[in-house]
Design an enzyme around this catalytic site. Structure first.
Site, PDB file in Angstrom:
ATOM      1  N   ASN A  62       0.765  -1.246  -0.118  1.00  0.00           N
ATOM      2  CA  ASN A  62      -0.102   0.129   0.099  1.00  0.00           C
ATOM      3  C   ASN A  62       0.971   1.236  -0.057  1.00  0.00           C
ATOM      4  OD1 ASN A  62       0.561  -1.067   2.618  1.00  0.00           O
ATOM      5  ND2 ASN A  62      -1.220   0.279   3.434  1.00  0.00           N
ATOM      6  N   GLU A  64       0.409   5.221   0.403  1.00  0.00           N
ATOM      7  CA  GLU A  64      -0.434   6.373   1.105  1.00  0.00           C
ATOM      8  C   GLU A  64       0.160   7.788   0.568  1.00  0.00           C
ATOM      9  OE1 GLU A  64      -1.012   5.533   5.366  1.00  0.00           O
ATOM     10  OE2 GLU A  64      -2.114   3.809   4.899  1.00  0.00           O
ATOM     11  N   ALA A  66      -0.526  12.215   1.568  1.00  0.00           N
ATOM     12  CA  ALA A  66      -1.167  13.324   2.700  1.00  0.00           C
ATOM     13  C   ALA A  66      -2.592  13.545   2.260  1.00  0.00           C
ATOM     14  CB  ALA A  66      -0.211  14.396   2.462  1.00  0.00           C
ATOM     15  N   SER A  67      -2.943  13.557   0.982  1.00  0.00           N
ATOM     16  CA  SER A  67      -4.153  13.547   0.529  1.00  0.00           C
ATOM     17  C   SER A  67      -4.771  12.145   0.428  1.00  0.00           C
ATOM     18  CB  SER A  67      -4.278  14.228  -0.903  1.00  0.00           C
ATOM     19  OG  SER A  67      -5.547  14.157  -1.550  1.00  0.00           O
ATOM     20  N   TYR A  68      -5.353  11.909   1.600  1.00  0.00           N
ATOM     21  CA  TYR A  68      -5.579  10.153   1.706  1.00  0.00           C
ATOM     22  C   TYR A  68      -6.320   9.495   0.653  1.00  0.00           C
ATOM     23  CZ  TYR A  68      -5.033  11.307   6.912  1.00  0.00           C
ATOM     24  OH  TYR A  68      -4.597  11.695   7.989  1.00  0.00           O
ATOM     25  N   CYS A  73      -4.247   0.700  -2.349  1.00  0.00           N
ATOM     26  CA  CYS A  73      -4.066  -0.543  -1.821  1.00  0.00           C
ATOM     27  C   CYS A  73      -2.800  -1.418  -2.168  1.00  0.00           C
ATOM     28  CB  CYS A  73      -5.460  -1.178  -1.500  1.00  0.00           C
ATOM     29  SG  CYS A  73      -6.587  -0.619  -0.607  1.00  0.00           S
ATOM     30  N   GLU A  75      -2.964  -4.653  -3.044  1.00  0.00           N
ATOM     31  CA  GLU A  75      -3.686  -5.275  -4.031  1.00  0.00           C
ATOM     32  C   GLU A  75      -3.816  -4.900  -5.485  1.00  0.00           C
ATOM     33  OE1 GLU A  75      -4.758  -4.690  -1.177  1.00  0.00           O
ATOM     34  OE2 GLU A  75      -5.342  -6.703  -0.133  1.00  0.00           O
ATOM     35  N   CYS A 115     -10.615  -3.355  -3.836  1.00  0.00           N
ATOM     36  CA  CYS A 115      -9.780  -4.216  -4.423  1.00  0.00           C
ATOM     37  C   CYS A 115     -10.329  -5.455  -5.030  1.00  0.00           C
ATOM     38  CB  CYS A 115      -8.522  -4.648  -3.352  1.00  0.00           C
ATOM     39  SG  CYS A 115      -7.594  -3.284  -3.251  1.00  0.00           S
TER      40      CYS A 115
HETATM   41  N1  THU Z   1      -5.263  -1.545   2.563  1.00  0.00           N
HETATM   42  C1  THU Z   1      -4.569  -2.350   1.385  1.00  0.00           C
HETATM   43  O1  THU Z   1      -3.803  -2.229   0.959  1.00  0.00           O
HETATM   44  N2  THU Z   1      -5.391  -3.182   1.046  1.00  0.00           N
HETATM   45  C2  THU Z   1      -6.823  -3.734   1.486  1.00  0.00           C
HETATM   46  O2  THU Z   1      -7.315  -4.453   1.117  1.00  0.00           O
HETATM   47  C3  THU Z   1      -7.376  -2.997   2.653  1.00  0.00           C
HETATM   48  C4  THU Z   1      -6.631  -1.613   3.094  1.00  0.00           C
HETATM   49  C5  THU Z   1      -4.424  -0.098   3.023  1.00  0.00           C
HETATM   50  C6  THU Z   1      -5.104   0.942   2.522  1.00  0.00           C
HETATM   51  C7  THU Z   1      -4.544   1.690   3.326  1.00  0.00           C
HETATM   52  O3  THU Z   1      -3.097   2.414   3.333  1.00  0.00           O
HETATM   53  C8  THU Z   1      -4.372   0.938   4.738  1.00  0.00           C
HETATM   54  O4  THU Z   1      -4.446  -0.285   4.278  1.00  0.00           O
HETATM   55  C9  THU Z   1      -5.361   1.419   5.623  1.00  0.00           C
HETATM   56  O5  THU Z   1      -6.702   1.145   5.035  1.00  0.00           O
END
Ligand code: THU
EC number: 3.5.4.5
Length: 160
Positions: A62, A64, A66-68, A73, A75, A115
């Site tokens: 994953n 991430e 700053a702009s959420y 993800c 996957e 995902c």
């Molecule tokens: N996240 C994933 O990478 N895969 C998922 O199926 C669920 C959530 C990540 C997104 C975010 O960076 C963090 O987990 C919290 O939600």
């Protein structure tokens, strides 16, 4: 009026040692990848490893922002990379591990709904299911034979 009952069968393994050696090896890669996640906001790290038909392994974690909502993800990071680099190669298996940096993550963590939708697109495209394995940081491993077992009543190109 009729009632439609939808069932999915998933396998549950008590421990990673119970799955086959090739899946254990893929899970090790997913875990190494997970630890490289960029997750400073959620402190929740996810790693995914894909085994392709040509033997290549594609990884994603994953990412991430700053702009959420701009983050992505693990996957989808993995599957979009596979689609970009090996557009004609089928995806056979996806193995996922997720772990919170704040508390124990012992229950298997399935891919989120967005995902699942992204993944099923590739199942439809390649006309073959993707075996899905997922776990937390430790503990049980769950296996679904197809993304469709995680996403019944799928919306795909056939609906358009
Ligand atoms: N996240 C994933 O990478 N895969 C998922 O199926 C669920 C959530 C990540 C997104 C975010 O960076 C963090 O987990 C919290 O939600």
């Amino acid at each position: 009026m009729k009632v439609l009952t939808i069932t999915s069968k998933l396998e549950v393994y008590d421990d990673i040692q119970e799955v086959s050696k090739d899946i254990q090896d893929l899970m090790k890669i997913a875990i190494e990848t997970r630890d490289k996640a960029y997750a400073p906001y959620s402190n929740f790290k996810v790693g995914a490893a894909l085994l392709l038909e040509n033997g290549e392994i594609v990884e994603g974690s994953n990412q991430e922002n700053a702009s959420y909502p701009s983050g992505l993800c693990a996957e989808r990071t993995a599957v979009y990379f596979a689609g970009a680099k090996y557009p004609k190669t089928r995806i056979l298996k996806m193995v996922i591990s997720a772990k919170s940096m704040k508390h124990k993550t012992e229950a298997p963590v399935p891919p989120c709904g967005a995902c699942r939708q992204a993944l099923v697109e590739y199942e439809v495209k390649q006309e073959n299911p993707i075996e899905m394995y997922f776990m937390g940081g430790t503990g049980k491993v769950m296996k679904a034979n197809s993304v469709k077992d995680l996403l019944p009543l799928v919306f795909d190109s056939n609906c358009l």
